[in-house]
Design a protein around this motif. Structure first.
Motif, PDB file in Angstrom:
ATOM      1  N   GLY A   1      -0.871   0.807  -3.314  1.00 42.24           N
ATOM      2  CA  GLY A   1      -1.621  -0.450  -3.369  1.00 42.24           C
ATOM      3  C   GLY A   1      -1.721  -1.076  -4.741  1.00 42.24           C
ATOM      4  N   VAL A   2      -1.410  -0.325  -5.781  1.00 39.99           N
ATOM      5  CA  VAL A   2      -1.548  -0.887  -7.128  1.00 39.99           C
ATOM      6  C   VAL A   2      -0.457  -1.919  -7.390  1.00 39.99           C
ATOM      7  CG1 VAL A   2      -1.585  -0.345  -9.594  1.00 39.99           C
ATOM      8  CG2 VAL A   2      -2.715   1.173  -7.960  1.00 39.99           C
TER       9      VAL A   2
ATOM     10  N   THR B   1      -4.071  -4.818 -10.772  1.00 39.93           N
ATOM     11  CA  THR B   1      -3.131  -4.527  -9.695  1.00 39.93           C
ATOM     12  C   THR B   1      -2.259  -5.754  -9.479  1.00 39.93           C
ATOM     13  OG1 THR B   1      -4.792  -5.175  -8.052  1.00 39.93           O
ATOM     14  CG2 THR B   1      -4.630  -2.836  -8.602  1.00 39.93           C
TER      15      THR B   1
ATOM     16  N   CYS C   1      -8.010  -3.870  -2.778  1.00 46.18           N
ATOM     17  CA  CYS C   1      -8.661  -2.593  -2.463  1.00 46.18           C
ATOM     18  C   CYS C   1      -8.355  -1.523  -3.515  1.00 46.18           C
ATOM     19  CB  CYS C   1      -8.215  -2.102  -1.085  1.00 46.18           C
ATOM     20  SG  CYS C   1      -8.869  -3.075   0.292  1.00 46.18           S
ATOM     21  N   ALA C   2      -7.149  -1.573  -4.065  1.00 45.62           N
ATOM     22  CA  ALA C   2      -6.763  -0.571  -5.058  1.00 45.62           C
ATOM     23  C   ALA C   2      -7.321  -0.870  -6.446  1.00 45.62           C
ATOM     24  CB  ALA C   2      -5.236  -0.493  -5.133  1.00 45.62           C
TER      25      ALA C   2
ATOM     26  N   ASP D   1       0.816  -1.215   0.000  1.00 47.10           N
ATOM     27  CA  ASP D   1       0.000   0.000   0.000  1.00 47.10           C
ATOM     28  C   ASP D   1       0.853   1.270   0.000  1.00 47.10           C
ATOM     29  OD1 ASP D   1      -2.503   1.102  -0.216  1.00 47.10           O
ATOM     30  OD2 ASP D   1      -2.860   1.195   1.941  1.00 47.10           O
TER      31      ASP D   1
ATOM     32  N   ALA E   1      -4.332  -5.332  -0.152  1.00 41.96           N
ATOM     33  CA  ALA E   1      -4.062  -3.957  -0.594  1.00 41.96           C
ATOM     34  C   ALA E   1      -4.282  -3.834  -2.098  1.00 41.96           C
ATOM     35  CB  ALA E   1      -2.630  -3.563  -0.240  1.00 41.96           C
TER      36      ALA E   1
ATOM     37  N   TRP F   1      -7.982   1.774  -9.770  1.00 43.94           N
ATOM     38  CA  TRP F   1      -7.014   1.704 -10.865  1.00 43.94           C
ATOM     39  C   TRP F   1      -7.674   1.215 -12.157  1.00 43.94           C
ATOM     40  CZ3 TRP F   1      -2.895   3.973 -12.207  1.00 43.94           C
ATOM     41  CH2 TRP F   1      -2.069   3.471 -13.220  1.00 43.94           C
TER      42      TRP F   1
ATOM     43  N   PRO G   1      -0.709   5.074  -7.844  1.00 44.79           N
ATOM     44  CA  PRO G   1      -1.347   5.156  -6.529  1.00 44.79           C
ATOM     45  C   PRO G   1      -0.913   4.023  -5.602  1.00 44.79           C
ATOM     46  CG  PRO G   1      -2.956   5.421  -8.303  1.00 44.79           C
ATOM     47  CD  PRO G   1      -1.694   4.953  -8.942  1.00 44.79           C
TER      48      PRO G   1
END
Length: 483
Positions: free
Chosen positions: A196-197, A168, A53-54, A10, A50, A58, A194
């Motif tokens: 977490g990606v 991701t 979530c991303a 993250d 993570a 993305w 960003p």
């Protein structure tokens, strides 16, 4: 001794849950020069979560924004090439001079930036049964698992097409050469990615298995041995995960009767002994007309004797050590099997004279090799080239294809069209005419035990994207078809 964290989640470095570290050993000195944190199962779970979530943010990011991140990453690669090259040379032994080129990684990223524009993410189709909307969406969280042999390039080939596709990533580099991965994930953040990606977990096979097994990982992109690829397939199969497996090779170079040996020899030397033979597509079987056998063996031996084996940080060095003692011992054991089975050891076969430390093997040439010998069947992954005589072109093709592998091959002739005719008969994913290289815009991958799926080119995005189809009313279809 330098300490490198091995868990990046993250957008931030973490101490591994068990706070354990592994030594990274310089294969030229046999001495540890760095420590790297080793991830645990709980670190893997956090990294995948993570990435999960991303993913929505993305995936929804416009393609021009994703392209801008990758374009900036290409600039940063060139700016920080000396740092990355040093880490690469110290950890796996590649000569610094060649590492500094980073296998044209900036050019690789440029190819991705060009080919992503060829991907059709949305299309309205019309047939006699009606209208449909066909979308291509990111598959989800990708586990990128890479080997130790070509740091930087290996990592980028897993990360960049995933990012441009909207996926991701959780990256796991090999323990032998894990250090370039840290600067790469930091550079991606600097390029505007960003948090977490892209996440990083360093570890061995247990960390890899935890990553493959994780229920939120939807695709595994792996480069490495066929045995490990088979294990990954067995683990991923029950969960129907998408797989992209670029595995081992035992590539053959066929010299036809009229091949110009002076023109061909540089290619055979570069891609038989380049990276100390630690390349999956290396041309390790050289098939030659029986009447030219001794000529080719002599030329290869003379060329091998001209290679400078030694300290990777010395600008004069053209071939460094193998990555580890285990790899060196395996290569020497296979060399012994070649002698035992009756192949003629013409050059090399042991550590070079004058190098008492380091996991070196001299460039090795065998003549009078039969295709059923172990050295002609097994992927040695070291600087060992076997010369195999043949009596007809048909036999040459049969010998080249008589392998459980099917990654790459090459054909050499003064007649390009004739060479292509022979290359078209090879049961391999790729083949070259009077060359070794395949342009990076062409799809790369193998058949048979060399794996499946393709990297590079527009085809390299295929396994990062899923098709979704929707039935449309005539009104919707007409509205969507308007410019």
């Amino acid at each position: 001794m330098d300490q490198h964290p091995g868990v990046y989640i993250d957008g931030a470095w973490r101490r591994s849950a068990n706070r354990e570290s592994a030594a990274v050993v310089n294969p030229a000195t046999e001495e540890p020069f760095a420590l790297v944190g080793v991830a645990t199962d709980s670190d893997v779970d956090e990294a995948v979560r993570a990435a999960e979530c991303a993913l929505p943010g993305w995936a929804a990011t416009a393609l021009p924004v994703r392209r801008a991140v990758v374009a900036r990453m290409a600039e940063l690669l060139e700016e920080r090439a000396p740092e990355l090259a040093r880490l690469r040379s110290l950890s796996m032994g590649a000569p610094y001079r060649s590492s500094l080129k980073l296998s044209n990684s900036a050019g690789l990223l440029q190819m991705y930036l060009e080919t992503i524009d060829e991907v059709q993410f949305s299309q309205v189709r019309r047939d006699r049964f009606g209208d449909s909307l066909v979308l291509r969406r990111p598959v989800g969280v990708v586990a990128g698992i890479v080997p130790w042999n070509v740091p930087v390039r290996n990592e980028l080939k897993k990360i960049i097409p995933a990012l441009l596709s909207g996926c991701t990533v959780v990256l796991k580099p090999a323990l032998e050469s894990p250090l370039v991965a840290g600067p790469l994930v930091e550079m991606l953040g600097e390029a505007g990615l960003p948090p977490g990606v892209v996440n990083l977990v360093v570890g061995g096979g247990d960390v890899g298995e935890a990553l493959v097994r994780h229920p939120s990982v939807r695709k595994v992109a792996f480069t490495g041995s066929t045995a490990t690829g088979a294990r990954i397939a067995a683990l991923a199969g029950p969960a129907m995960k998408r797989l992209q497996l670029e595995l081992g090779g035992k590539s053959a170079a066929i010299l036809l009767e009229d091949a110009d040996l002076d023109a061909t020899l540089p290619s055979l030397l570069a891609f038989g002994f380049g990276n100390s033979g630690q390349i999956c597509a290396s041309l390790t079987r050289v098939l030659v007309p029986r009447a030219r056998h001794d000529e080719v063996v002599g030329a290869l031996a003379e060329g091998a004797s001209g290679l400078v084996v030694g300290d990777p940080m010395d600008d004069r060095t053209t071939m460094g050590p193998l990555v580890s003692q285990r790899q060196r011992d395996r290569v020497l054991a296979l060399v012994s099997s070649g002698r035992d089975e009756g192949a003629a050891l013409v050059h090399g076969g042991s550590a070079p004279a004058g190098l008492s430390r380091g996991w070196y093997v001299a460039p090795t040439v065998f003549g009078n090799v039969r295709n059923d010998m172990v050295i002609a069947r097994e992927e040695i992954f070291g600087p060992v080239v076997s010369v195999i005589p043949y009596d007809s072109e048909a036999e040459a093709v049969r010998l080249a294809n008589d392998s459980r592998y099917g990654l790459h091959g090459a054909v050499y002739s003064r007649d390009d069209a004739h060479a292509l005719d022979v290359a078209l008969q090879l049961d391999t994913g790729t083949a070259a005419v009077n060359s070794f290289d395949i342009p990076v815009s062409a799809p790369f991958g193998g058949v048979k035990d060399s794996g499946f799926g393709r990297e590079n080119g527009v085809e390299g995005y295929g396994s990062f994207l899923e098709y979704h189809s929707y039935k449309l009313t005539p009104g919707l279809a007409a509205a969507m078809s308007r410019p």
